[in-house]
Write a protein that holds these residues in place. Structure first.
Motif, PDB file in Angstrom:
ATOM      1  N   ARG A 144       5.452 -22.164   5.638  1.00 48.64           N
ATOM      2  CA  ARG A 144       6.034 -21.020   4.921  1.00 48.64           C
ATOM      3  C   ARG A 144       6.013 -19.776   5.796  1.00 48.64           C
ATOM      4  NH1 ARG A 144       2.662 -20.270  -0.351  1.00 48.64           N
ATOM      5  NH2 ARG A 144       2.869 -22.551  -0.300  1.00 48.64           N
ATOM      6  N   ASP A 145       7.062 -18.965   5.669  1.00 49.01           N
ATOM      7  CA  ASP A 145       7.153 -17.777   6.517  1.00 49.01           C
ATOM      8  C   ASP A 145       7.913 -16.656   5.799  1.00 49.01           C
ATOM      9  OD1 ASP A 145       6.733 -16.211   8.733  1.00 49.01           O
ATOM     10  OD2 ASP A 145       8.354 -17.091   9.915  1.00 49.01           O
ATOM     11  N   PRO A 146       7.431 -16.236   4.627  1.00 49.86           N
ATOM     12  CA  PRO A 146       8.095 -15.122   3.955  1.00 49.86           C
ATOM     13  C   PRO A 146       7.968 -13.829   4.751  1.00 49.86           C
ATOM     14  CG  PRO A 146       6.005 -15.614   2.907  1.00 49.86           C
ATOM     15  CD  PRO A 146       6.234 -16.696   3.914  1.00 49.86           C
ATOM     16  N   ALA A 147       8.924 -12.934   4.564  1.00 47.46           N
ATOM     17  CA  ALA A 147       8.836 -11.624   5.204  1.00 47.46           C
ATOM     18  C   ALA A 147       7.791 -10.783   4.478  1.00 47.46           C
ATOM     19  CB  ALA A 147      10.183 -10.923   5.163  1.00 47.46           C
ATOM     20  N   VAL A 148       7.035 -10.001   5.238  1.00 48.45           N
ATOM     21  CA  VAL A 148       5.970  -9.184   4.649  1.00 48.45           C
ATOM     22  C   VAL A 148       6.093  -7.749   5.153  1.00 48.45           C
ATOM     23  CG1 VAL A 148       3.489  -8.859   4.395  1.00 48.45           C
ATOM     24  CG2 VAL A 148       4.425 -11.179   4.549  1.00 48.45           C
ATOM     25  N   PHE A 149       5.993  -6.799   4.221  1.00 51.63           N
ATOM     26  CA  PHE A 149       5.930  -5.371   4.562  1.00 51.63           C
ATOM     27  C   PHE A 149       4.541  -4.875   4.206  1.00 51.63           C
ATOM     28  CE2 PHE A 149       6.203  -0.861   3.922  1.00 51.63           C
ATOM     29  CZ  PHE A 149       7.158  -0.409   4.814  1.00 51.63           C
ATOM     30  N   ILE A 150       3.835  -4.345   5.209  1.00 51.29           N
ATOM     31  CA  ILE A 150       2.508  -3.761   5.003  1.00 51.29           C
ATOM     32  C   ILE A 150       2.625  -2.255   5.238  1.00 51.29           C
ATOM     33  CG2 ILE A 150       0.125  -3.665   5.820  1.00 51.29           C
ATOM     34  CD1 ILE A 150       0.475  -6.548   6.823  1.00 51.29           C
ATOM     35  N   GLY A 151       2.323  -1.461   4.221  1.00 48.96           N
ATOM     36  CA  GLY A 151       2.323  -0.012   4.351  1.00 48.96           C
ATOM     37  C   GLY A 151       0.949   0.550   4.044  1.00 48.96           C
ATOM     38  N   HIS A 152       0.529   1.577   4.803  1.00 50.12           N
ATOM     39  CA  HIS A 152      -0.818   2.108   4.608  1.00 50.12           C
ATOM     40  C   HIS A 152      -0.871   3.575   5.031  1.00 50.12           C
ATOM     41  CE1 HIS A 152      -4.916   0.294   3.820  1.00 50.12           C
ATOM     42  NE2 HIS A 152      -5.206   1.579   4.016  1.00 50.12           N
ATOM     43  N   GLY A 153      -1.678   4.342   4.312  1.00 49.52           N
ATOM     44  CA  GLY A 153      -1.851   5.750   4.642  1.00 49.52           C
ATOM     45  C   GLY A 153      -2.799   5.948   5.814  1.00 49.52           C
ATOM     46  N   GLU A 154      -2.386   6.790   6.750  1.00 46.84           N
ATOM     47  CA  GLU A 154      -3.222   7.059   7.926  1.00 46.84           C
ATOM     48  C   GLU A 154      -4.513   7.780   7.554  1.00 46.84           C
ATOM     49  OE1 GLU A 154      -0.494   9.397  10.133  1.00 46.84           O
ATOM     50  OE2 GLU A 154       0.587   7.684  10.972  1.00 46.84           O
ATOM     51  N   HIS A 155      -4.504   8.493   6.424  1.00 52.09           N
ATOM     52  CA  HIS A 155      -5.667   9.293   6.024  1.00 52.09           C
ATOM     53  C   HIS A 155      -6.346   8.713   4.777  1.00 52.09           C
ATOM     54  CE1 HIS A 155      -3.818  11.940   8.888  1.00 52.09           C
ATOM     55  NE2 HIS A 155      -2.777  12.151   8.110  1.00 52.09           N
ATOM     56  N   ASP A 156      -6.152   7.439   4.547  1.00 51.91           N
ATOM     57  CA  ASP A 156      -6.732   6.781   3.375  1.00 51.91           C
ATOM     58  C   ASP A 156      -8.262   6.801   3.482  1.00 51.91           C
ATOM     59  OD1 ASP A 156      -7.536   5.011   1.324  1.00 51.91           O
ATOM     60  OD2 ASP A 156      -5.687   3.845   1.507  1.00 51.91           O
ATOM     61  N   ASN A 157      -8.914   7.458   2.535  1.00 51.65           N
ATOM     62  CA  ASN A 157     -10.374   7.550   2.579  1.00 51.65           C
ATOM     63  C   ASN A 157     -11.048   6.494   1.693  1.00 51.65           C
ATOM     64  OD1 ASN A 157      -9.564   8.633   0.176  1.00 51.65           O
ATOM     65  ND2 ASN A 157     -10.734  10.538   0.355  1.00 51.65           N
ATOM     66  N   LEU A 158     -10.270   5.687   1.008  1.00 53.04           N
ATOM     67  CA  LEU A 158     -10.809   4.593   0.204  1.00 53.04           C
ATOM     68  C   LEU A 158     -10.733   3.267   0.950  1.00 53.04           C
ATOM     69  CD1 LEU A 158      -9.372   5.424  -3.343  1.00 53.04           C
ATOM     70  CD2 LEU A 158     -11.688   5.816  -2.492  1.00 53.04           C
ATOM     71  N   ILE A 159      -9.574   3.011   1.532  1.00 46.52           N
ATOM     72  CA  ILE A 159      -9.359   1.785   2.317  1.00 46.52           C
ATOM     73  C   ILE A 159      -8.837   2.230   3.685  1.00 46.52           C
ATOM     74  CG2 ILE A 159      -8.180  -0.434   2.453  1.00 46.52           C
ATOM     75  CD1 ILE A 159      -7.805  -0.264  -0.610  1.00 46.52           C
ATOM     76  N   PRO A 160      -9.668   2.249   4.703  1.00 43.32           N
ATOM     77  CA  PRO A 160      -9.251   2.759   6.014  1.00 43.32           C
ATOM     78  C   PRO A 160      -8.000   2.047   6.540  1.00 43.32           C
ATOM     79  CG  PRO A 160     -11.622   2.384   5.961  1.00 43.32           C
ATOM     80  CD  PRO A 160     -11.077   1.801   4.696  1.00 43.32           C
TER      81      PRO A 160
END
Length: 212
Positions: A144-160
């Motif tokens: 399996r090879d679904p497309a994945v988009f990962i987005g994250h905040g640079e200043h996230d203080n809960l989940i680095p």
């Protein structure tokens, strides 16, 4: 009559399904379908005590525990909700195509479901999330090879923000080759720019797959 393309979005701790309505609204408005029609599912997490918040009951997919200054997922409740949602998604979609997405806790579940459901999704969107208890995940062997988009905040203080790279690396170890990782100047949240990137990414991918 066109077949549905199901979109499942799983919210974060203390929120509800309506919290992610701006994402589903934008996708259904800006990602046009021809042979399918969007069918959106934004389920609500059960209300249960959360150890991280002193046992206060709130909407939570699984329990969270403070551990040496970090946040640890309770493995039993995580495994339990994953199994429940596997059944729920399978019962809902039948043999129709589907896409998974989630924010924070919900992104944990989108990731697990993408890798473990018998029939994989077309794509998955994981926002401001992390990879707890990876040893519980049976890595797929079906190519399996679904497309994945990962987005994250640079200043996230809960989940680095480094958590995004750890999710990305794990997915590539699982054989996924179409992973996009983007960082944004925000804390634990979602920017309009991020939503725009998601809709453009999904439009491009569905066009390439001819999956509209």
């Amino acid at each position: 009559m066109s077949r549905p393309l199901h979109l499942f979005l799983f919210h974060g701790l203390g929120a509800d399904g309506d919290d992610l309505a701006p994402i589903s609204d934008l996708i259904t408005e800006r990602v046009a379908l021809t042979d399918h029609h969007w069918q959106v599912h934004r389920p609500d997490a059960p209300v249960s005590p959360v150890s991280l918040n002193g046992g206060l009951p709130m909407p939570s997919w699984f329990d969270l525990i403070a551990d040496n200054g970090g946040i640890e997922a309770d493995r039993d409740s995580l495994a339990g909700i994953t199994a429940d949602l596997q059944q729920q998604v399978q019962d809902t979609v039948g043999d129709d195509p589907y896409i998974l997405g989630g924010f924070s806790q919900g992104g944990v579940l989108a990731n697990r479901l993408m890798l473990t459901l018998p029939r994989p999704p077309l794509a998955a969107v994981m926002l401001s999330t992390w990879l707890p208890a990876p040893e519980q995940i049976v890595r797929p062997t079906d190519g399996r090879d679904p497309a994945v988009f990962i987005g994250h905040g640079e200043h996230d203080n809960l989940i680095p923000v480094r958590a995004a790279g750890m999710v990305n690396a794990f997915l590539q170890d699982c054989g996924l080759s179409n992973v996009t990782e983007q960082h944004y100047p925000v804390e634990h949240g979602i920017l309009p720019e991020e939503l725009q990137d998601i809709t453009e990414w999904l439009n491009d991918y569905l066009n390439k797959q001819g999956a509209r």
